[in-house]
Write an enzyme that holds these catalytic residues in place. Sequence first.
Site, short mmCIF file in Angstrom:
data_model
loop_
_atom_site.label_atom_id
_atom_site.label_comp_id
_atom_site.label_asym_id
_atom_site.label_seq_id
_atom_site.Cartn_x
_atom_site.Cartn_y
_atom_site.Cartn_z
CG ASP A 258 -29.80 -38.40 3.25
OD1 ASP A 258 -28.85 -39.05 2.83
OD2 ASP A 258 -30.06 -37.21 2.85
CG ASP A 318 -28.35 -35.93 -3.76
OD1 ASP A 318 -28.54 -37.19 -3.44
OD2 ASP A 318 -28.43 -34.98 -3.18
C1 GLA Z 1 -29.18 -35.97 0.35
C2 GLA Z 1 -30.24 -36.67 -0.41
C3 GLA Z 1 -31.22 -36.05 -0.98
C4 GLA Z 1 -31.88 -34.81 -0.17
C5 GLA Z 1 -30.92 -34.02 0.65
C6 GLA Z 1 -31.49 -33.22 1.74
O1 GLA Z 1 -28.28 -35.02 -0.78
O2 GLA Z 1 -29.77 -37.63 -1.28
O3 GLA Z 1 -32.34 -36.21 -1.65
O4 GLA Z 1 -32.74 -35.45 0.84
O5 GLA Z 1 -29.83 -34.76 1.24
O6 GLA Z 1 -30.35 -32.53 2.64
#
Ligand code: GLA
Length: 492
Positions: A258, A318
Site C-alpha cells: 500500500d 477506498d
Molecule cells: C489504505 C488502503 C486500505 C487499507 C488501509 C489500511 O487506505 O487503501 O485498503 O489497507 O490503507 O491502513
Amino acid sequence: MMLFSSIVFFASGWLVSPVLGQTVSGKWVGTQRVMDNGETNRVFLDLQQTGTEVTGTVTTIGHIYEVKGTITGSHFELFSSPKDAKPRVAGDLAGNELHLTRADDHFIAIPAKPGDEYPPFLHINQPALHDVPSNGLANSPPMGWNSWNLFQGRIDDKTVREVADAMVTSGMRDAGYVYVNIDDTWQGVRDAQGNLRSNKKFPDMKALADYIHSKGLKIGIYSSPGPRTCAEYPGSYGHEEQDAKTFAAWGVDYLKYDWCGARMIYTHDALQAVYQKMGDALLKSGRPIVYSLCEYGSGNVELWGANVGGNLWRTTGDISDTWTSMIANIEKQVPTAPYAGPGHWNDPDMLEIGNGHMTDEEYKTHMSLWALTAAPLLAGNDIRSMTPAIRDILMNREVLSVDQDPLGKQASPVKNGDLEIWVKPLADHSVAVGVVNMGDAETSAIVKASDLGLGTKVKSARDLWRHSSVVFRDGLYTANIPAHGVLMLRVN
Ligand code: GLA
C-alpha cells in the site's frame, strides 16, 4: 507564541476585522497515542495564522501533510484536501496549549523545542525499470477475505483464526474464497538485525500461517513501500528483500503493498520503480506470493502493473459501505477494462457485502458488478456471523463462475436512462449480462439478444440470482428490476 496582530489585509486589499489576542502561529508538539507496537506517535505542527486563516504542515510518525483551514474564536479546523470529509486535525487554542483531535484521538500539544522535529528520511534511489517475470499466480481473480473493511485496527490473532474457521464451516472456502488476508496494524518493530516482527496482537505469525494452512486456506499480509503504512506502522522502505524473505519464511501467500507512507519520500513518478522493487523481492524469496498493488488507481497503474509483477492493482480510492461509494468505485474501474486478464486484474477494492449499510438488493448489485468486471473478490464482512441472505449473495456459484471465467474479460457498461447494461464474454462463447437499475424506483428492462452480439438466436438463458431458466422471445427478454437492483443473466 503571544502575537498580537493589529490590522490584517487580505490579498484583495479589503480591510478585515483585526484579530486580537494569541494566535496558533508557531511550532507545536504533542503525543497522539502509543501504538499497538509500543511506538509513540508524536504529532508536530508548524502553523501560520493570518487573520482567521491557518496554514502549515503536520508531521506524524507516518505522514507529512500540508494543511489549510480557519480559526473561529479559539477553535480551528485544518484540512489537507478539499475532498476531506472531516478535518485532518481540529483543536482549540487554550493558553499555551493546543487541545487537538486527530483520527478520533484527543491530545495536547505544547510549544516545540529545537530537536522536537522528526529527522528527514534518507532518500534511496530507485532501480532502473525492467520487466519482472510473471509469478504464474492468479489465473482467475483472487478470492478470499480481508480484515480492513470491518475490523480496521481492531484485528488480532484470535479473530483471524475464528474467521479462518468460519471460512470453512460457512462454505466460503469451498466456494473459492481461499485467502485470509491480514491488513494494516499487525506490525511490531524491527529487531536489531532489521527483521520486522509482528506486534502483541499477533504473537506468532508463523504459527498463525500454519493454522490457516491447516484449514486448506492461504494467508495474506500487508505492507507499504514507504517507511510507514497508512495506519502509521512500519513499512518495507529500505527492507524490501528482507521483508519478502520474512513473509516467505512465515508462509505468506499474498502481499497487499500500500503506497500511503511512500508519499513521505516519493512523488508519483517513482510508483513503477518502487512497486518493481518489491515485485523482484517477492520472486527472489522463492515462495509463490500473489502481489497486490494498492495505489488507489494513481499513475496509470493498469499500463505497468503487470510489468512490475503485480497480480492485481487498485483502480480506485477506498470503498465504503454505501451505494454511492460502491458505484463510484465501479465507475472508475471502467476505463481499465482492456488491461484485465489471467494473472493480472483491475481491483475496484474489497467487498462491503454484509457490513450492514446497503440493502440486500444493493449488495446483489455490488456482487454482480464485481463479477462482471472480473474483480478480485475479497469479502470484508464478519464471516463468523453472516445472515443467510449475505451467505447466498457471497456464495452464489453461478455469479462466482462469471467472475472466475477463464477468458478473464472485464465487462463495460452501456447506459440507457436509469439502466446500465454490462456484458461480459465468457470462455464457452456465452455471455454474462448484468442490467443495473441505478434509479430509485422499480423499472422494467428489455434485454435484446442483438445487443449481446448474439443475433436473435438465444439457445438458453439463466437468471443467475433466481437460479432458473428464462426464455427470450423473438430475441427479447423483459423483466422488472427493483430500485438499485440487478438482473443478471447467462445467455447462450
Ligand atoms: C489504505 C488502503 C486500505 C487499507 C488501509 C489500511 O487506505 O487503501 O485498503 O489497507 O490503507 O491502513
